[in-house]
Design a protein around this motif. Structure first.
Motif, PDB file in Angstrom:
ATOM      1  N   ILE A  83      21.373 -25.155   8.956  1.00 42.18           N
ATOM      2  CA  ILE A  83      22.027 -26.418   9.293  1.00 42.18           C
ATOM      3  C   ILE A  83      23.347 -26.136  10.008  1.00 42.18           C
ATOM      4  O   ILE A  83      23.874 -25.020   9.954  1.00 42.18           O
ATOM      5  N   GLY A  84      23.849 -27.146  10.648  1.00 43.47           N
ATOM      6  CA  GLY A  84      25.119 -26.985  11.347  1.00 43.47           C
ATOM      7  C   GLY A  84      25.260 -28.044  12.413  1.00 43.47           C
ATOM      8  O   GLY A  84      24.273 -28.689  12.783  1.00 43.47           O
TER       9      GLY A  84
ATOM     10  N   GLY B  96      24.376 -22.108   6.648  1.00 45.82           N
ATOM     11  CA  GLY B  96      25.270 -22.985   7.427  1.00 45.82           C
ATOM     12  C   GLY B  96      25.805 -22.228   8.625  1.00 45.82           C
ATOM     13  O   GLY B  96      26.321 -21.112   8.494  1.00 45.82           O
ATOM     14  N   LEU B  97      25.660 -22.847   9.779  1.00 46.23           N
ATOM     15  CA  LEU B  97      26.049 -22.164  11.028  1.00 46.23           C
ATOM     16  C   LEU B  97      27.068 -23.024  11.758  1.00 46.23           C
ATOM     17  O   LEU B  97      26.878 -24.251  11.879  1.00 46.23           O
ATOM     18  N   ARG B  98      28.121 -22.396  12.196  1.00 47.03           N
ATOM     19  CA  ARG B  98      29.085 -23.148  13.007  1.00 47.03           C
ATOM     20  C   ARG B  98      29.694 -22.214  14.059  1.00 47.03           C
ATOM     21  O   ARG B  98      30.065 -21.087  13.736  1.00 47.03           O
TER      22      ARG B  98
ATOM     23  N   ARG C 238      28.549 -18.610  14.127  1.00 50.53           N
ATOM     24  CA  ARG C 238      28.768 -17.718  12.962  1.00 50.53           C
ATOM     25  C   ARG C 238      28.163 -18.346  11.708  1.00 50.53           C
ATOM     26  O   ARG C 238      28.140 -19.573  11.581  1.00 50.53           O
ATOM     27  N   ILE C 239      27.741 -17.458  10.798  1.00 51.70           N
ATOM     28  CA  ILE C 239      27.225 -17.974   9.520  1.00 51.70           C
ATOM     29  C   ILE C 239      28.428 -18.298   8.634  1.00 51.70           C
ATOM     30  O   ILE C 239      29.261 -17.442   8.345  1.00 51.70           O
ATOM     31  N   ILE C 240      28.506 -19.565   8.224  1.00 51.05           N
ATOM     32  CA  ILE C 240      29.614 -19.998   7.360  1.00 51.05           C
ATOM     33  C   ILE C 240      29.231 -19.790   5.895  1.00 51.05           C
ATOM     34  O   ILE C 240      30.043 -19.401   5.071  1.00 51.05           O
ATOM     35  N   PHE C 241      27.967 -20.089   5.599  1.00 48.91           N
ATOM     36  CA  PHE C 241      27.473 -19.764   4.257  1.00 48.91           C
ATOM     37  C   PHE C 241      25.974 -19.506   4.332  1.00 48.91           C
ATOM     38  O   PHE C 241      25.296 -19.969   5.254  1.00 48.91           O
ATOM     39  N   ASP C 242      25.476 -18.754   3.360  1.00 50.32           N
ATOM     40  CA  ASP C 242      24.039 -18.471   3.255  1.00 50.32           C
ATOM     41  C   ASP C 242      23.744 -18.407   1.763  1.00 50.32           C
ATOM     42  O   ASP C 242      23.964 -17.372   1.122  1.00 50.32           O
TER      43      ASP C 242
ATOM     44  N   ILE D 173      24.768 -24.563  -3.634  1.00 44.28           N
ATOM     45  CA  ILE D 173      25.454 -25.309  -2.572  1.00 44.28           C
ATOM     46  C   ILE D 173      26.257 -26.457  -3.174  1.00 44.28           C
ATOM     47  O   ILE D 173      25.749 -27.208  -4.007  1.00 44.28           O
ATOM     48  N   GLN D 174      27.521 -26.561  -2.745  1.00 41.83           N
ATOM     49  CA  GLN D 174      28.396 -27.643  -3.199  1.00 41.83           C
ATOM     50  C   GLN D 174      28.709 -28.565  -2.014  1.00 41.83           C
ATOM     51  O   GLN D 174      28.552 -28.165  -0.852  1.00 41.83           O
ATOM     52  N   ALA D 175      29.176 -29.730  -2.325  1.00 43.35           N
ATOM     53  CA  ALA D 175      29.557 -30.673  -1.257  1.00 43.35           C
ATOM     54  C   ALA D 175      30.629 -30.080  -0.366  1.00 43.35           C
ATOM     55  O   ALA D 175      30.678 -30.351   0.859  1.00 43.35           O
ATOM     56  N   THR D 176      31.504 -29.250  -0.951  1.00 37.02           N
ATOM     57  CA  THR D 176      32.597 -28.662  -0.157  1.00 37.02           C
ATOM     58  C   THR D 176      32.065 -27.775   0.968  1.00 37.02           C
ATOM     59  O   THR D 176      32.686 -27.652   2.023  1.00 37.02           O
ATOM     60  N   HIS D 177      30.918 -27.141   0.714  1.00 33.49           N
ATOM     61  CA  HIS D 177      30.334 -26.303   1.773  1.00 33.49           C
ATOM     62  C   HIS D 177      30.017 -27.130   2.995  1.00 33.49           C
ATOM     63  O   HIS D 177      30.293 -26.728   4.125  1.00 33.49           O
TER      64      HIS D 177
END
Lengths: 540, 244
Positions: free
Chosen positions: B31-32, B213-215, B218-222, B228-232
Motif C-alpha cells: 500500500i502507499g 507500506g511504500l512511500r 522506500r519501504i516505510i513498514f513491512d 499494524i497500528q493506525a499510526t503506521h
C-alpha cells in the motif's frame, strides 16, 4: 521528423520538380487536341450498348475480376506471412528477441525489392519467360502486391496494443498463440479493410495488365482507344467503375457485418448487436466463399500449368542474354536525368493528390457533413447529397487506372511530365480521398463534438479537433501512396508521358535485356530511396 | 526475493534500495500513496521491468539474466491494473487466455474460431457473478467493473501458484471490491501466494496477512497484519493528510 521540417523539405522538392517539369517554360496544353477531347467527353452519356459488345465487356470484366481475385488472395497470403516476419512486434514481443530491430529491418529491405518492381515489369518478365498465359497476370500482381502488403500488415501489427500479447507471453502461452490471441485479433479489422483495398488495387492493375496484352477489360479499353471508338471506351470505363463500386460496397458491408467500423449519426461508436460467435461463423462463410470464388476463377482462367514447369529452363535461357559488360555499358547519364523526371512527376502528383485528397475526404466521410455530423449545423440535410456525389467522383477517379487517364489527358496535353503527374494526381485523389474519409469516419469524435456543442465554428472544429488528430494518418497515407505513385510513373512512361518508363518501353521493344535490367535496377533504387525518405518525412 | 533493488525512470528514482522476500502461501498487500512505487515494485517482481540496480529472484530464477522458462511463467498469474484484455475478442477468448498455456496448440487455435471446453468458463462466470450470456459478448462492450472481473477470472483459470495483482479493485465499487478480493484470497486457500498493490487500507487489513507500506520509493513498514497500528497508516499517508 518534425512536421515543419518535413513541410520545408517537401516544398523544396516540389520547387525542384516544377522546375524539372519545365512549368512556365514549355507548352503544356495542346489546343489542337481539344476537339478530340470534347468528342470523347460527349460520348460519356451515350456509351456503346450493342449487345455483342456488352457481352464482350462482361466476359472481359469477369476475366479481370478472376485475375484480381486470385492475385489478391495469393498476395494476402504472402503479405500475411511476410508481414509477421517484417514486424518488429513479432520478433520483439512474441519471440522476445534482442535483435528485433535488425531482423525486422532486414525483412523490410528484402521485401522492399519485389515491391519496388511494378507488376507490369513482372508481367513482361513472365511473358518473356513462358509466353502468354492467364496466370502471368496473377503472379505479376501477387508478387509485388504481396511484398507491399508485408509492409502494411507489419505496420498494423506494430501499432497494436502490445499489453495483451505481453501478458500472454508472460503467463507461458506460446508465441504463436499469444500472437493470434493478443495481436492478430486486434489487427484483423485493419487487415480485412486493407485486403479489400488491395483487391480494388488488384482490379485496377488487372485492367492495366490488359493494356500490355494480358487480356481482360484493360485490353478492350486499349483496343477501343486505339481505334478511337469513344462510345466503347466509355462502356469500358463504366464497367471498371461498376466493378470497383461493387468491391467498395461489398467491402464496407462486410466490415459493417463484422462490426469493424462505424460511427452512427450521433457520433457514438456503434455497439455491435451481433454476438461474437456468429461473427466467427460469418468469417467461416466468408472464407468458404473466397475459396469457392478462387476455384471458380482458376477454372475460368484455365491456366496452362505445363508452361510454368518450364520456367526455370526459360529463366536460364533469359539470363544467357545478359552480360556484365552489356550491363555496365547500358548505364548512361540519361538514367540519372530520367530518374529526376520520374521523381519530379511523383512529387507533383502527390502534392496535388495530398491536398485534394484531404479536402475531398470531408464531404466523403459520413460523420462530417451528414445531419448531426461534426462539421454540420444540426438539421441540415444536404450533407448526404454531398457525400454521395463526392464518393461517386472519388470512385470514378480511382477506378480508372492512371495510364488510361493519361491517355485521355494526352488528347489535350502534350506528352510531358506534367501530363503524367496530372494523371497520377487525379487517380490518387480518388484513392487518398477515400482512405482519408475512412480516417475521418474512424476518428475519436468527442473533442470535435465538444467544440461543436460550445458553439465553435466548423473551421475551429477542423483546426483544433480534427486536423491535430488525423494529420499523421493523412500524411502517412500520402507518403505511402508516394511509394506506390513512383512505381506507377513507370506505367505512364510506357504510354509516353516520359521518365524511366519511356526508356524501359524502348528497351523492351528493342529486346535490349541488358538495358532493361539496368533501367529496372535504377528504378528499384529510386523506389527504395523514396520508400526510405518517405518514411522519414512522416511526422513523429 | 528482491536484493537491494533500485529502479529509475529518467533521472527520478521510483524505488530505492528495496530488499524483501515473500514466502510461499503469503498474502501480501503493498500500500502507499499514488506515485509511491507500488506498480514499479510489482513489475520488478514479475520481471516486466529490469531493475536499474540490484537483483530480483522469482521462484529461484534470477529475472534479468535470462528469459523466464515457460513452465515457470505458467505458474505465475498476473492481474494488471489495465486488465490487458483484447477488447475486440469475446469474453470467452479473454478468459481462455488463462488456459492457453495448458492447452495443445491446435486446440487453442481451433478455440479462437470454435470456443472449446466451455464448462469451466460457465462455472467461472457464475463465480464472478456475471451472466453466462456475456461469454460471447465483445469484451470492449462490457463495463469497467465487468472487465476487471473478467481479468480476475482469467488469472483464476490459469491455476497459477503465485498471483501478482496490480490494484485489482481500482475503479470498482466498494461492495464489488470485496467480492473481487474474496475471490483472489480464496485462491490463496489452495496454496497460492498473492501479492497485490492497493490503495484501500481497510481492504488490506481485512484480506491480507502481511502489509508493506511504500512511500517515495522506500519501504516505510513491512509488518504482519496484526502488528499494524493506525499510526503506521497516518505516517504513510501524512502528505495526503496535510493536503486535506
Amino acid at each position: 521528423m518534425k512536421g515543419k521540417w518535413a513541410l520545408v523539405i517537401w516544398i523544396g522538392l516540389l520547387l525542384i520538380a516544377l522546375w524539372t517539369a519545365g512549368l512556365g517554360r514549355e507548352a503544356v496544353l495542346n489546343p489542337y487536341g481539344f476537339q478530340s477531347l470534347s468528342a470523347f467527353l460527349a460520348r460519356a452519356f451515350s456509351p456503346e450498348v450493342n449487345v455483342s459488345f456488352l457481352s464482350l465487356i462482361a466476359e472481359a470484366s469477369l476475366k479481370t475480376l478472376a485475375f484480381a481475385l486470385c492475385a489478391t488472395l495469393l498476395a494476402l497470403f504472402l503479405g500475411f506471412i511476410g508481414g509477421i516476419l517484417r514486424s518488429h512486434f513479432w520478433w520483439h514481443n512474441c519471440l522476445e528477441s534482442k535483435n528485433a530491430s535488425f531482423i525486422s529491418s532486414f525483412f523490410g529491405y528484402l521485401f522492399g525489392i519485389p515491391a519496388a518492381i511494378h507488376e507490369v515489369i513482372w508481367a513482361l518478365f513472365f511473358l518473356s519467360l513462358i509466353g502468354l498465359d492467364m496466370m502471368v497476370g496473377v503472379f505479376a500482381i501477387a508478387i509485388p502486391f504481396g511484398a507491399m502488403a508485408t509492409k502494411v500488415f507489419s505496420q498494423f501489427l506494430d501499432d497494436v496494443d502490445p499489453a495483451p500479447t505481453n501478458f500472454l507471453i508472460q503467463n507461458g502461452t506460446s508465441p504463436v498463440l499469444a500472437f493470434f490471441y493478443g495481436a492478430f485479433s486486434q489487427a484483423f479489422p485493419n487487415m480485412v479493410s486493407y485486403s479489400f483495398y488491395r483487391f480494388e488495387c488488384a482490379l485496377r492493375s488487372a485492367a492495366v495488365l490488359g493494356i500490355i496484352g494480358a487480356g481482360g477489360i484493360g485490353y478492350q479499353i486499349q483496343i477501343s482507344l486505339s481505334s478511337l471508338k469513344y462510345g466503347e471506351l466509355w462502356t469500358g470505363f463504366y464497367a471498371l467503375i461498376l466493378l470497383n463500386g461493387c468491391v467498395d460496397f461489398l467491402s464496407s458491408r462486410i466490415r459493417k457485418i463484422f462490426g469493424f467500423l462505424g460511427s452512427n449519426d450521433n457520433g457514438q461508436r456503434k455497439k455491435s448487436s451481433t454476438p461474437d460467435l456468429s461473427r466467427t461463423y460469418l468469417a467461416l462463410v466468408a472464407f468458404f466463399l473466397c475459396t469457392l470464388s478462387v476455384l471458380l476463377s482458376l477454372w475460368f482462367l484455365s491456366p496452362d500449368l505445363s508452361k510454368w514447369g518450364r520456367i526455370f529452363t526459360q529463366f536460364h535461357a533469359f539470363s544467357g542474354t545478359l552480360s556484365a559488360k552489356g550491363i555496365v555499358d547500358s548505364f548512361t547519364i540519361s538514367h540519372v536525368v530520367l530518374s529526376l523526371d520520374t521523381f519530379s512527376m511523383s512529387v507533383i502528383a502527390m502534392t496535388i493528390a495530398g491536398i485534394f485528397g484531404v479536402l475531398f475526404s470531408f464531404p466523403a466521410a459520413l460523420n462530417m457533413f451528414s445531419a448531426n455530423g461534426v462539421l454540420m449545423q444540426p438539421k441540415r440535410k444536404w450533407g448526404v447529397v454531398l457525400y454521395v456525389v463526392t464518393r461517386f467522383f472519388l470512385l470514378v477517379w480511382r477506378a480508372i487506372p492512371a495510364p488510361i487517364i493519361a491517355l485521355v489527358l494526352l488528347f489535350a496535353m502534350y506528352p510531358s511530365i506534367l501530363a503524367g503527374a496530372l494523371a497520377l494526381a487525379i487517380h490518387n485523389i480518388g484513392i487518398l480521398g477515400r482512405l482519408n474519409a475512412e480516417v475521418n469516419e474512424h476518428m475519436e469524435e468527442r473533442n470535435a463534438r465538444y467544440l461543436r456543442q460550445i458553439g465553435s465554428s466548423s473551421l475551429s472544429v477542423y483546426l483544433y479537433a480534427i486536423l491535430p488528430m488525423n494529420v499523421r494518418a493523412y500524411l502517412g497515407y500520402v507518403f505511402y501512396r508516394w511509394e506506390v505513385c513512383i512505381r506507377e510513373t513507370l506505367l505512364l512512361g510506357l504510354v509516353g508521358a516520359g521518365g524511366l518508363g519511356l526508356l524501359l518501353s524502348e528497351e523492351f521493344s528493342s529486346f535490349d535485356n541488358n538495358g532493361a535490367l539496368v533501367t529496372v535496377a535504377v528504378f528499384v533504387g529510386l523506389t527504395l530511396i523514396v520508400n526510405a525518405f518517405g518514411r522519414r518525412l512522416v511526422p513523429a | 526475493m528482491l536484493c537491494e533493488v533500485a529502479h529509475r525512470f529518467g533521472d527520478k528514482y521510483a524505488l530505492k534500495n528495496i530488499s524483501l522476500s515473500i514466502e510461499r502461501g503469503e498474502r501480501v498487500a503493498i500500500i502507499g500513496p499514488s506515485g509511491s512505487g507500488k506498480s514499479t515494485l510489482l513489475n520488478l517482481m514479475q520481471g516486466v521491468l529490469e531493475p536499474t540496480k540490484g537483483q530480483v529472484f522469482l521462484k529461484g530464477h534470477l529475472l534479468q539474466s535470462a528469459k523466464l522458462p515457460f513452465d515457470i511463467r505458467q505458474k505465475v498469474g498476473k492481474m494488471p491494473q489495465d486488465n490487458h484484455l483484447v477488447g475486440r475478442l469475446a469474453v470467452v477468448h479473454n478468459l481462455n487466455g488463462g488456459r492457453l498455456a495448458d492447452w495443445p496448440f491446435w486446440k487453442s487455435m481451433l478455440s479462437l474460431l470454435f470456443p472449446q471446453d466451455l464448462e469451466p468458463l460457465k462455472e467461472m462466470m457464475k463465480t464472478l457473478g456475471l451472466p453466462e450470456a456475456l461469454l460471447f459478448q465483445r469484451t470492449e462492450e462490457l463495463s469497467g467493473g465487468e472487465q476487471k472481473r473478467i481479468a480476475l477470472g482469467r488469472v483464476l483459470l490459469q491455476r497459477a501458484d503465485l498471483i501478482f495483482a496490480d490494484e485489482p479493485v481500482a475503479s470498482v465499487d466498494p461492495e464489488r471490491a470485496r467480492s473481487v478480493l474474496s475471490l483472489l484470497c480464496a485462491a490463496d486457500e489452495r496454496g497460492r501466494t498473492l501479492v497485490a498493490s492497493l490503495h484501500e487500507v481497510d481492504l488490506a487489513r481485512t484480506f491480507f496477512d502481511r502489509i508493506i507500506g511504500l512511500r517515495e520509493g522506500r519501504i516505510i513498514f513491512d509488518l504482519p497484519r496484526n502488528e499494524i497500528q493506525a499510526t503506521h497508516f497516518n505516517d504513510l499517508y501524512r502528505l495526503e493528510d496535510t493536503l486535506s
